[in-house]
Motif scaffolding. Structure first.
Motif, mmCIF file in Angstrom:
data_model
loop_
_atom_site.group_PDB
_atom_site.id
_atom_site.type_symbol
_atom_site.label_atom_id
_atom_site.label_comp_id
_atom_site.label_asym_id
_atom_site.label_seq_id
_atom_site.Cartn_x
_atom_site.Cartn_y
_atom_site.Cartn_z
ATOM 1 N N PHE A 120 0.891 -1.146 0.158
ATOM 2 C CA PHE A 120 -0.098 -0.064 0.054
ATOM 3 C C PHE A 120 0.787 1.154 -0.111
ATOM 4 O O PHE A 120 0.258 2.187 -0.582
ATOM 5 N N LEU A 121 2.033 1.299 0.652
ATOM 6 C CA LEU A 121 2.716 2.528 0.606
ATOM 7 C C LEU A 121 3.479 2.643 -0.615
ATOM 8 O O LEU A 121 3.692 3.652 -1.152
ATOM 9 N N ARG A 122 3.426 1.644 -1.488
ATOM 10 C CA ARG A 122 4.010 1.804 -2.823
ATOM 11 C C ARG A 122 2.938 2.121 -3.781
ATOM 12 O O ARG A 122 3.079 2.003 -4.931
ATOM 13 N N GLY A 123 1.566 2.237 -3.316
ATOM 14 C CA GLY A 123 0.530 2.453 -4.322
ATOM 15 C C GLY A 123 -0.306 1.564 -4.608
ATOM 16 O O GLY A 123 -1.150 1.568 -5.496
ATOM 17 N N ALA A 124 -0.098 0.232 -4.100
ATOM 18 C CA ALA A 124 -1.394 -0.691 -4.782
ATOM 19 C C ALA A 124 -2.692 -0.343 -4.165
ATOM 20 O O ALA A 124 -2.977 0.325 -3.275
ATOM 21 N N LYS A 125 -3.470 -1.021 -5.188
ATOM 22 C CA LYS A 125 -5.110 -0.690 -4.916
ATOM 23 C C LYS A 125 -5.567 -1.513 -4.051
ATOM 24 O O LYS A 125 -6.496 -1.196 -3.095
ATOM 25 N N ALA A 126 -5.416 -2.753 -3.901
ATOM 26 C CA ALA A 126 -6.207 -3.765 -3.011
ATOM 27 C C ALA A 126 -5.322 -4.888 -3.018
ATOM 28 O O ALA A 126 -4.456 -5.388 -4.034
ATOM 29 N N ALA A 179 9.094 -3.285 -0.924
ATOM 30 C CA ALA A 179 9.457 -1.785 -0.329
ATOM 31 C C ALA A 179 9.828 -0.870 -1.656
ATOM 32 O O ALA A 179 9.822 0.139 -1.598
ATOM 33 N N THR A 180 10.551 -1.754 -2.800
ATOM 34 C CA THR A 180 10.858 -0.924 -3.936
ATOM 35 C C THR A 180 10.093 -1.598 -5.225
ATOM 36 O O THR A 180 10.539 -1.390 -6.426
ATOM 37 N N ALA A 181 9.046 -2.200 -5.151
ATOM 38 C CA ALA A 181 8.312 -2.566 -6.192
ATOM 39 C C ALA A 181 7.442 -1.678 -6.995
ATOM 40 O O ALA A 181 6.750 -0.760 -6.492
ATOM 41 N N ASN A 182 6.993 -1.812 -8.212
ATOM 42 C CA ASN A 182 6.335 -0.949 -8.869
ATOM 43 C C ASN A 182 5.020 -1.699 -8.974
ATOM 44 O O ASN A 182 4.593 -2.247 -9.794
ATOM 45 N N VAL A 183 4.168 -1.378 -8.173
ATOM 46 C CA VAL A 183 2.793 -1.992 -7.860
ATOM 47 C C VAL A 183 1.705 -0.659 -7.656
ATOM 48 O O VAL A 183 0.684 -1.166 -7.349
#
Length: 245
Positions: free
Chosen positions: A35-41, A85-89
């Motif tokens: 979620f910190l990386r912007g995941a939707k759900a 923590a570094t993933a593009n999600v």
């Protein structure tokens, strides 16, 4: 508050106002960083077959998880918070399947509200529940690892916050996480498949403005990111607020 700590993936849970499911090493620490990386759900699934079927029907979905701590062949991510923590999600939906946390969450849906957490956002979760639920609320804290002191320490920490005791410090809990049985393999040089850096992520406390709420209104329960104002609009909290007014 009437707070009971349970341990294990499938404990017998009495009906409650709130269930908080804890998996420090590592599922819900991974979810927090997603979620910190912007995941939707994050959609919770009991089996790898369900996860692959969801991705087949929804090609944009990503798969994350583990079996007995190890990566699952064909999944996009394993269960490493350091990698997440570094993933593009950003904007992506992730399907999550894990041995302890996800299974425990799927087992804990019989409550007015269900939350999941690692240690990284345990304080925010406890503070939010403490504000929105009344003093007579019944709360189950589920330490999902069957015998790990990491989840148990986090459960005791959350209970202390809810009761206003604050007897366990952040340092105390972090040390119990690092020294617990489930963490040992991460520091074993003979087991390079486990990354010691993951434990550092599992012991960090992150100040944030959201909690991880389990929305079980659909076919598959999913973890969604909600802030305190949004949580007020969720049924149980909204009804309690009306009653208190």
């Amino acid at each position: 508050m009437n707070i009971t700590i349970h341990q294990g993936r499938t404990p017998v849970l009495p009906r409650s106002d709130v269930n908080i499911v804890i998996d420090v090493i590592r599922a819900f620490t991974v979810a927090h960083y997603a979620f910190l990386r912007g995941a939707k759900a994050l959609i919770l699934t009991a089996t790898t077959d369900e996860a692959f079927l969801l991705q087949k029907k929804n090609p944009g979905y990503l798969l994350a998880g583990e079996i007995n701590g190890l990566p699952i062949q064909g999944f996009d991510f394993d269960n490493s918070p350091a990698k997440m923590a570094t993933a593009n999600v950003s904007g992506r939906t992730i399907v999550q399947k894990t041995t302890n946390g996800v299974k425990a969450a799927l087992h804990a849906l019989d409550a007015d509200a269900v939350f999941v957490t690692g240690f990284s956002n345990a304080r925010k979760t406890a503070e939010c529940v403490g504000k929105l639920w009344s003093a007579d609320a019944t709360i189950n804290l589920i330490a999902s690892h069957p015998d790990g002191d990491d989840d148990l320490a986090c459960a005791e920490y959350i209970k202390d916050i809810l009761l206003g005791k604050e007897e366990l410090s952040i340092k105390d809990v972090a040390e119990r996480i690092r020294s617990c049985g489930p963490a040992e393999k991460f520091f074993d040089e003979g087991r390079p498949e486990f990354n010691a850096e993951d434990i550092e992520f599992c012991t960090k406390v992150i100040a944030g403005d959201f909690v991880m709420y389990v929305d079980s209104s659909g076919k598959f329960p999913m973890i969604v990111r909600v802030n305190e104002d949004e949580l007020y609009r969720i049924g149980p909290a909204r009804e309690r607020r009306k009653a208190e007014v």
